[in-house]
Scaffold this active site. Structure first.
Site, PDB file in Angstrom:
ATOM      1  CB  SER A  34     -44.154 125.047 -21.177  1.00 26.54           C
ATOM      2  OG  SER A  34     -43.713 126.058 -20.297  1.00 26.54           O
ATOM      3  CG  ASP A 245     -39.014 121.366 -16.562  1.00 29.21           C
ATOM      4  OD1 ASP A 245     -38.547 122.522 -16.579  1.00 29.21           O
ATOM      5  OD2 ASP A 245     -40.076 121.070 -17.128  1.00 29.21           O
ATOM      6  CG  HIS A 285     -39.373 123.732 -19.767  1.00 26.30           C
ATOM      7  ND1 HIS A 285     -40.330 123.307 -18.884  1.00 26.30           N
ATOM      8  CD2 HIS A 285     -39.943 124.736 -20.486  1.00 26.30           C
ATOM      9  CE1 HIS A 285     -41.422 124.017 -19.049  1.00 26.30           C
ATOM     10  NE2 HIS A 285     -41.219 124.889 -20.011  1.00 26.30           N
TER      11      HIS A 285
END
Length: 353
Positions: A34, A245, A285
């Site tokens: 991320s 995601d 994610h």
């Protein structure tokens, strides 16, 4: 961050480190996801000599436009008390089911996983309420909301700001991006970095996106068209992104890979010398999801269920690539029953570049 450019720069790329070891290291490695994935790519761009091998997952690339893309959903959905607001229940029990109905079988397997979301041309019109039907369906306004959510986000001059959200991510995205309130990361970015605390997230429009991109605080954008210095020093990078995601569309990492290939003037085979991209179907994610998402990247107790070996672990694979010249051809993703190691293996899936 408000009126504190040093803090913004620290957030964008700068950090302070201290050496804790009593002898010099021989090799250095990086793994992050991320924002950490973005920071890894930024490090390879700005400080190519720092790391020998790097793993960058679900990276928050093109950062200013990412924040604008996230901010764009609240004006689309409206507040949770508005008449046409799409509830989490509708997303999970109606829209997600119809997405799977249209796209799950494209890969030949009905398993709740969309192997390649780019092949899913979802038609929200299939859920439009009929003449005498008003339940388990969407109004024409709601159909248009869903269509806009799954469409690319364009700017003032018709330029692409950010790709569409990939279908299949809605079960979790409905709890943050489509929750009928401003997405907190984007709201804070515009309030405390781009504008000031009086900014109202409900007024966001494409001009705000242009302002944020032009400002580009501390060059946080992170969209390099080459990493030649990192390549020339012998560095290796593994990039991955989950196909479901719920915070950063995986289509943007595919866009980056193609942009990067053009900037490097290299084919995929040529990029393979130092830079490889893996799609992880069925991963949310950074971790979790219905697919074989455990690849040694961290993310809860499940991550401890796979050994530190090249076949199952992205970091181990990069270590082997750097130190033994064994390139990463595939990664075996693991799914445990209910994401609980003690309950045993559910299945494994081979993820290819």
């Amino acid at each position: 961050m408000y009126h504190n450019p040093d803090v913004v720069t620290d957030f964008a790329w700068r950090s302070l480190t201290k050496l804790f070891y009593d002898k010099a290291y021989k090799k250095s490695y990086y793994i992050g996801c991320s924002l950490g994935g973005r920071q890894g790519i930024k490090a390879a761009e700005m400080f190519p000599g720092d790391y020998d091998g790097m793993v960058a997952g679900s990276p928050a690339l093109d950062f200013n436009n990412l924040q604008s893309w996230r901010a764009s959903f609240f004006p689309i959905t409206g507040p949770a008390n508005s008449s046409d607001f799409i509830s989490t229940a509708l997303w999970k029990n109606l829209i997600h089911d119809e997405i799977l109905n249209q796209c799950d079988g494209l890969d030949g397997a009905i398993d709740g996983i969309i192997e390649d979301p780019s092949l899913c041309d979802f038609r929200s019109e299939a859920l439009l309420c009929g003449k005498n039907i008003s339940t388990n369906c969407l109004t024409s306004t709601q159909v248009e909301m869903v269509r806009r959510i799954f469409s690319p986000f364009y700017g003032e001059n018709g330029n692409l700001i950010y790709p569409a959200m990939q279908p299949g991510s809605e079960n979790l995205a409905s709890g943050n991006l489509y929750a009928g309130k401003p997405f907190s990361y984007s709201e804070s970015w515009f309030k405390y970095v781009v504008y000031d605390p009086s900014w109202d997230a409900a007024t966001f429009n494409i001009h705000d996106a242009a302002v944020a991109e032009a400002l580009n605080p501390s060059n946080i954008r992170t969209w390099p068209n080459n990493l030649c210095a990192f390549q020339n020093r012998g560095g290796k990078m593994l990039l991955y992104h989950g196909g479901q995601d719920n915070q950063i569309t995986s289509f943007n990492t595919e866009r980056f890979y193609n942009y990067f290939s053009r900037g490097m003037q290299a084919t995929s085979n040529e990029l393979d010398d130092f830079f490889r991209f893996f799609r992880i179907p069925g991963m949310f994610h950074c971790n979790s999801g219905p697919g074989g998402w455990v690849i040694g990247q961290g993310g809860g107790a499940s991550a401890a269920g796979v050994p530190f070996e090249r076949a199952n672990n992205v970091l181990a694979a990069v270590v082997q690539w750097v130190e033994n010249g064994t390139a990463v051809e595939d990664i075996i993703g693991t799914k445990f029953v209910n994401d609980t190691v003690d309950l045993g293996l559910d299945f494994r899936h081979r993820h290819c570049k």
